[in-house]
Design an enzyme around this catalytic site. Structure first.
Site, PDB file in Angstrom:
ATOM      1  N   CYS A 146       5.528  -8.839   2.225  1.00 47.23           N
ATOM      2  CA  CYS A 146       6.208  -8.707   3.515  1.00 47.23           C
ATOM      3  C   CYS A 146       5.890  -9.920   4.361  1.00 47.23           C
ATOM      4  CB  CYS A 146       5.750  -7.437   4.228  1.00 47.23           C
ATOM      5  SG  CYS A 146       6.424  -7.287   5.907  1.00 47.23           S
ATOM      6  N   ARG A 237      -3.370   6.159  -0.677  1.00 46.61           N
ATOM      7  CA  ARG A 237      -2.685   4.858  -0.700  1.00 46.61           C
ATOM      8  C   ARG A 237      -1.201   5.089  -0.469  1.00 46.61           C
ATOM      9  NH1 ARG A 237      -4.677   0.129  -2.923  1.00 46.61           N
ATOM     10  NH2 ARG A 237      -3.188  -1.557  -3.232  1.00 46.61           N
ATOM     11  N   ARG A 239       2.519   3.906   0.246  1.00 50.85           N
ATOM     12  CA  ARG A 239       3.397   2.761   0.055  1.00 50.85           C
ATOM     13  C   ARG A 239       4.850   3.215   0.194  1.00 50.85           C
ATOM     14  NH1 ARG A 239      -0.685   0.669   0.814  1.00 50.85           N
ATOM     15  NH2 ARG A 239      -1.710  -1.018  -0.318  1.00 50.85           N
TER      16      ARG A 239
END
Length: 428
Positions: A146, A237, A239
C-alpha cells in the site's frame, strides 16, 4: 485436536506413496511411519499440514489431479513474497505461469520452495515489465504494497480535457501495475490482499480509488472483506481480501468456512516430549533434538528482557498500552510483524517463572502463518522473520480460493460456450 485427521491423511498418503517416501517428506524414519500406520504410536497432530502438502504435491507430480494431470486453471503471482498466496491456490489445482518479486532474499526462499518443473519466468521489479509480455492467465494474485495514492488534480484535468481514470489516479503506485496488467490481459478473476488499514487510509479515499478503478474503469464485479487469520492459526491477523470477476456471479463471502474456535499457540510450538519432527532441511537449527529443547539463542538476553520490562512499565505509568505481548500455550498471539527480529516483543513465549521468555523460532513463525513443515527456510533468521512477518496466513488464501474457483470455472465455461471470448483455462 484429535488424532483422527492426521491418521486418515496418513492412510490416504499410503495409497500413493511408500513408507520411505512419507518418512523422507515428514522428516522421520521408516520405522516411525510403520508404527503410526499400525497404530502402535499415535500419528502427531502437527504432521497434518505436512501430510496435506504431500498429498497435494503427489496429485501434481503423479498426474492424478483431475484425471489428466493438467492444471485446472492458470494464475500469476505478483508481489509474491515467499509464495503464501500461490500455495493456497495451488492447493486447488492451479498452475503458476508467472511470478514477480523484487526482494532478493524472498526470491531465494521462493525458488527453494518452488523448484522442480517451475520453468516460468520469475522477474524482479514489475514496474518496468511490459503488461503485454505477461502470459495469459485465468486468475491474477497480488499482495501489493500500500503506497499513498494521489488523486489531487483530477478535477482540474477534467476541466482541461486531459485523460484521467486509473492511469491518472494510481500512476506512481504499485496498484497501478496491477491495474495495467488486468486491463491488458483481462483475467477471469483476481485476488488482492493488503493490510486492514487500507480501508481507512487517507480517510477512505485510497480504497475508493482502488474499488472505482477495478469496478468502474476495468469493469469487474468487486467483493471485499476483512478476514482474521485466527480462524486457522493462533494469530490475530486481520487482512483485507479483494476479489473480482470479469462477469456477473453469485459469489458470496457467506460461503467461507471459518472455524469459530481456531487453534492455540501450543499447537505450533516445538514439542519437548519427543514428538517434534526431525526435519532434514532444519536439522538442529531451531530445535535441539538430543536435548529436546528449543535452541538457547531464542531465549531473550538478560539485558533485553530488563529493557522490555522497563519500557512496558514506563508506558503503563503514562496510561499507554505499549509493551511486550506474553504468549502462553492457550494463547492467540498478536500479529507477527516484519520487525519481529529486532526484539520479538509482540510475541514472547512464556517459559516459566524460572526462565526468561523467548522468541518464536523461524520454524514456529512458519507454522503461525500456516505453512507446512515441508516449507524450507534457506535464509538467515533475520530475513526469515521479515519474510513471515510480511507474508499471508496461507490457509486463509486456500479457503478464499475454494469459494472463488467455482465462479472462475463457470465464467470460463460460459464464455467458451457463448463464443464471446476464448477462455484462457487449460481445460478450455
Amino acid at each position: 485436536m484429535t488424532l483422527a485427521a492426521p491418521l486418515n491423511l496418513l492412510r490416504q498418503a499410503r495409497a500413493r506413496f511408500t513408507q520411505r517416501e512419507i518418512a523422507a517428506h515428514v522428516g522421520k524414519d521408516i520405522k516411525t511411519v510403520r508404527r503410526w500406520e499400525k497404530g502402535e504410536t499415535p500419528c502427531p497432530a502437527m504432521l497434518e499440514p505436512a501430510l496435506r502438502d504431500l498429498l497435494q504435491q503427489g496429485a501434481r507430480l503423479k498426474g492424478e489431479a483431475h484425471g489428466s494431470g493438467a492444471a485446472q486453471f492458470r494464475f500469476i503471482d505478483l508481489f509474491a513474497g515467499i509464495g503464501g498466496i500461490r500455495m493456497g491456490f495451488e492447493a486447488h489445482g492451479g498452475e503458476c505461469v508467472f511470478t514477480s518479486e523484487w526482494n532478493d532474499f524472498s526470491t531465494r526462499t521462493y525458488r527453494e520452495n518452488y523448484p522442480a518443473g517451475d520453468e516460468h519466468a520469475l522477474i524482479g521489479d514489475i514496474v518496468s515489465f511490459p503488461a503485454e509480455d505477461v502470459p495469459s492467465h485465468d486468475v491474477l494474485l497480488g499482495g501489493f504494497p500500500c503506497q499513498p495514492f494521489s488523486i489531487a488534480g483530477v478535477s482540474k484535468k477534467n476541466a482541461l480535457g486531459r485523460p484521467h481514470g486509473f492511469e491518472c489516479t494510481t500512476q506512481g503506485t504499485l496498484f497501478f501495475d496491477v491495474a495495467r496488467i488486468i486491463a491488458a490481459k483481462r483475467p477471469a478473476a483476481f485476488l488482492l490482499e493488503n493490510v486492514k488499514n487500507l480501508l481507512s487510509h487517507d480517510k477512505g479515499r485510497t480504497f475508493d480509488v482502488i474499488v472505482q478503478t477495478l469496478r468502474d474503469e476495468l469493469g469487474y464485479e468487486v467483493h471485499y472483506r476483512v478476514i482474521d487469520g485466527q480462524h486457522f492459526t493462533p494469530q490475530h491477523r486481520e487482512r483485507i481480501i479483494i476479489v473480482g470477476f470479469r462477469g456477473k456471479t453469485d459469489f458470496s463471502w457467506d460461503d467461507l468456512r471459518l472455524p469459530e474456535n481456531g487453534p492455540r499457540l501450543g499447537s505450533i510450538l516445538h514439542r519437548t516430549d519427543g514428538s517434534e519432527p526431525e526435519l532434514p532441511w532444519d536439522h538442529d537449527r531451531f530445535f535441539d533434538h538430543t536435548a529436546r529443547c528449543v535452541q538457547p539463542k531464542y531465549t531473550l538476553t538478560s539485558n533485553l528482557w530488563t529493557y522490555l520490562q522497563n519500557y512496558a512499565a514506563k508506558h503503563r505509568a503514562a496510561g499507554n498500552g505499549f509493551g511486550f505481548g506474553m504468549a502462553y500455550p492457550d494463547s492467540v498471539t498478536r500479529t507477527l510483524s516484519a520487525r519481529y527480529h529486532k526484539d520479538g516483543s509482540e510475541i514472547l513465549v512464556y517459559q516459566g517463572d524460572a526462565l526468561r521468555p523467548r522468541r518464536l523460532t523461524p520454524r514456529e513463525c512458519a507454522r503461525l502463518m500456516g505453512f507446512p513443515d515441508t516449507f524450507r527456510i534457506p535464509v538467515s533468521d533475520t530475513q526469515a522473520y521479515r519474510q513471515f512477518g510480511n507474508s499471508v496466513v496461507m490457509p486463509v488464501m486456500r479457503e478464499v480460493a475454494r469459494i472463488m474457483l467455482p465462479h472462475v470455472h463457470t465464467l470460463l465455461a460460459e464464455e467458451t460456450r457463448d463464443g464471446s471470448k476464448q477462455a484462457l483455462s487449460l481445460y478450455a
